[in-house]
Design a protein around this motif. Structure first.
Motif, PDB file in Angstrom:
ATOM      1  N   LEU A   1      22.213  -0.653 -16.817  1.00 61.35           N
ATOM      2  CA  LEU A   1      22.875  -1.669 -16.003  1.00 61.35           C
ATOM      3  C   LEU A   1      22.125  -2.987 -16.033  1.00 61.35           C
ATOM      4  CD1 LEU A   1      23.613   0.599 -12.919  1.00 61.35           C
ATOM      5  CD2 LEU A   1      25.256  -0.125 -14.632  1.00 61.35           C
ATOM      6  N   GLU A   2      21.375  -3.205 -17.081  1.00 63.54           N
ATOM      7  CA  GLU A   2      20.539  -4.402 -17.141  1.00 63.54           C
ATOM      8  C   GLU A   2      21.393  -5.656 -17.100  1.00 63.54           C
ATOM      9  OE1 GLU A   2      17.136  -6.477 -19.987  1.00 63.54           O
ATOM     10  OE2 GLU A   2      18.095  -4.618 -20.574  1.00 63.54           O
ATOM     11  N   GLY A   3      21.136  -6.502 -16.119  1.00 61.77           N
ATOM     12  CA  GLY A   3      21.912  -7.718 -15.968  1.00 61.77           C
ATOM     13  C   GLY A   3      21.457  -8.805 -16.920  1.00 61.77           C
ATOM     14  N   LEU A   4      22.423  -9.524 -17.470  1.00 62.40           N
ATOM     15  CA  LEU A   4      22.109 -10.637 -18.352  1.00 62.40           C
ATOM     16  C   LEU A   4      21.800 -11.887 -17.528  1.00 62.40           C
ATOM     17  CD1 LEU A   4      24.921  -9.988 -20.986  1.00 62.40           C
ATOM     18  CD2 LEU A   4      22.537  -9.270 -21.077  1.00 62.40           C
TER      19      LEU A   4
ATOM     20  N   LEU B   1      30.062  -2.825 -26.122  1.00 62.88           N
ATOM     21  CA  LEU B   1      30.298  -3.436 -27.433  1.00 62.88           C
ATOM     22  C   LEU B   1      29.239  -4.482 -27.780  1.00 62.88           C
ATOM     23  CD1 LEU B   1      34.184  -3.899 -27.296  1.00 62.88           C
ATOM     24  CD2 LEU B   1      32.865  -1.993 -28.247  1.00 62.88           C
ATOM     25  N   GLY B   2      28.351  -4.766 -26.849  1.00 64.49           N
ATOM     26  CA  GLY B   2      27.298  -5.731 -27.122  1.00 64.49           C
ATOM     27  C   GLY B   2      27.784  -7.152 -27.290  1.00 64.49           C
ATOM     28  N   ILE B   3      28.891  -7.488 -26.629  1.00 60.78           N
ATOM     29  CA  ILE B   3      29.459  -8.831 -26.743  1.00 60.78           C
ATOM     30  C   ILE B   3      28.647  -9.804 -25.889  1.00 60.78           C
ATOM     31  CG2 ILE B   3      31.508 -10.238 -26.302  1.00 60.78           C
ATOM     32  CD1 ILE B   3      33.189  -7.779 -26.814  1.00 60.78           C
ATOM     33  N   ALA B   4      28.403 -10.963 -26.436  1.00 58.77           N
ATOM     34  CA  ALA B   4      27.715 -12.047 -25.715  1.00 58.77           C
ATOM     35  C   ALA B   4      26.381 -11.584 -25.149  1.00 58.77           C
ATOM     36  CB  ALA B   4      28.607 -12.582 -24.592  1.00 58.77           C
ATOM     37  N   LYS B   5      25.543 -10.987 -26.000  1.00 64.18           N
ATOM     38  CA  LYS B   5      24.219 -10.583 -25.530  1.00 64.18           C
ATOM     39  C   LYS B   5      23.379 -11.792 -25.128  1.00 64.18           C
ATOM     40  CE  LYS B   5      23.683  -6.113 -27.830  1.00 64.18           C
ATOM     41  NZ  LYS B   5      22.861  -5.308 -28.757  1.00 64.18           N
ATOM     42  N   ASP B   6      23.551 -12.891 -25.850  1.00 68.83           N
ATOM     43  CA  ASP B   6      22.861 -14.125 -25.481  1.00 68.83           C
ATOM     44  C   ASP B   6      23.749 -14.877 -24.496  1.00 68.83           C
ATOM     45  OD1 ASP B   6      21.260 -16.314 -25.273  1.00 68.83           O
ATOM     46  OD2 ASP B   6      21.673 -17.086 -27.296  1.00 68.83           O
ATOM     47  N   ILE B   7      23.740 -14.443 -23.246  1.00 71.18           N
ATOM     48  CA  ILE B   7      24.681 -14.962 -22.256  1.00 71.18           C
ATOM     49  C   ILE B   7      24.447 -16.440 -21.962  1.00 71.18           C
ATOM     50  CG2 ILE B   7      23.314 -14.454 -20.186  1.00 71.18           C
ATOM     51  CD1 ILE B   7      27.104 -13.846 -20.715  1.00 71.18           C
ATOM     52  N   LYS B   8      23.244 -16.936 -22.188  1.00 65.80           N
ATOM     53  CA  LYS B   8      22.957 -18.342 -21.928  1.00 65.80           C
ATOM     54  C   LYS B   8      23.741 -19.262 -22.863  1.00 65.80           C
ATOM     55  CE  LYS B   8      19.858 -17.440 -18.749  1.00 65.80           C
ATOM     56  NZ  LYS B   8      20.118 -17.752 -17.318  1.00 65.80           N
TER      57      LYS B   8
END
Length: 265
Positions: A183-186, A199-206
């Motif tokens: 549940l690691e928050g971005l 699905l690993g979408i938008a891992k770089d949320i910044k």
């Protein structure tokens, strides 16, 4: 006679080199015409370039957005007629509140349409969506279901609020029975991990501005759709698929206007 085309005239001398054009980031796409008399034209010894400041899209074209909405937020089109977001702390909370409501609305609209389709096609014997809450289930009583929902929703909302007040705190070791990695928050409002972002979408949320913009646009559309379904159910007393089928059976006489005015009944 010389003619300049643009929307705001800011005259600046420039050389004809490509570097000069590359450094000019804001070139007008709007139209105006400025003419120069021959005498004025003779006094200009060097070429001039018309440069304007590009305006970002707003909810009302031509409207200047308020200072506290500078375009950095996803889906920011300068809409705050009541000035609710002038306080920075309040603005942060409103952003999170809109995001949660948008996600609930998207889930609700999808659930209503899917279950209503199953009901209309008689694939499943389901109640119409606005009566689903009154259904008595055989596997549990209404009181039990309410208590279970209260505990689960309360836990999730408490975790969300704690992450909002202290970003990253809910991903620390020991904060969720050893399941923090799932549940690691971005960042606040955008949980990640294999459970909520499989699905690993938008891992770089910044730097995921496009994904954020798509989500909030779809969420706002879903909130409007949810409001429409509530009004629709109150007026017609049937589900959205029934309304759609009725409209398609006589498109010119079974419309929203005629239904609300009573002419379509």
């Amino acid at each position: 006679m010389a003619v300049a085309v643009g929307s705001i005239t800011l005259f600046q001398p420039f050389s004809a080199s490509p570097a000069s054009f590359a450094s000019s980031k804001h070139i007008s796409r709007h139209t105006f015409v400025t003419t120069f008399s021959p005498a004025t034209q003779r006094s200009i010894s060097r070429p001039y370039l018309t440069i304007v400041r590009a305006q970002r899209p707003t909810w009302l074209p031509g409207l200047d957005p308020p200072p506290h909405l500078d375009g950095t937020l996803a889906g920011d089109f300068g809409f705050d007629p009541l000035g609710l977001g002038e306080d920075p702390e309040s603005l942060k909370w409103y952003v999170q509140a809109e995001l949660v409501h948008a996600r609930f609305a998207m889930a609700g609209v999808a659930g209503i349409l899917f279950t209503d389709l199953l009901r209309v096609t008689r694939i499943s014997n389901l109640p119409v969506w606005y009566e689903a809450g009154a259904v008595k289930f055989s596997f549990a009583s209404t009181q039990t279901l309410f208590i279970v929902q209260l505990i689960l929703m309360g836990f999730a909302e408490t975790k969300r609020f704690m992450d909002f007040t202290n970003p990253g705190s809910q991903a620390q070791e020991g904060s969720f029975f050893g399941l923090e990695a799932a549940l690691e928050g971005l960042e606040p409002g955008y949980p990640g991990g294999p459970l909520l972002n499989p699905l690993g979408i938008a891992k770089d949320i910044k730097n995921a501005h496009d994904w954020k913009l798509k989500e909030i646009k779809n969420g706002r559309l879903a909130m409007v759709a949810m409001l429409g379904m509530i009004i629709q159910a109150y007026v017609t007393h049937v589900g959205p698929i029934d309304n759609l089928m009725e409209h398609l059976s006589d498109p010119w006489h079974r419309t929203v206007i005629q239904t609300l005015s009573g002419a379509g009944s």
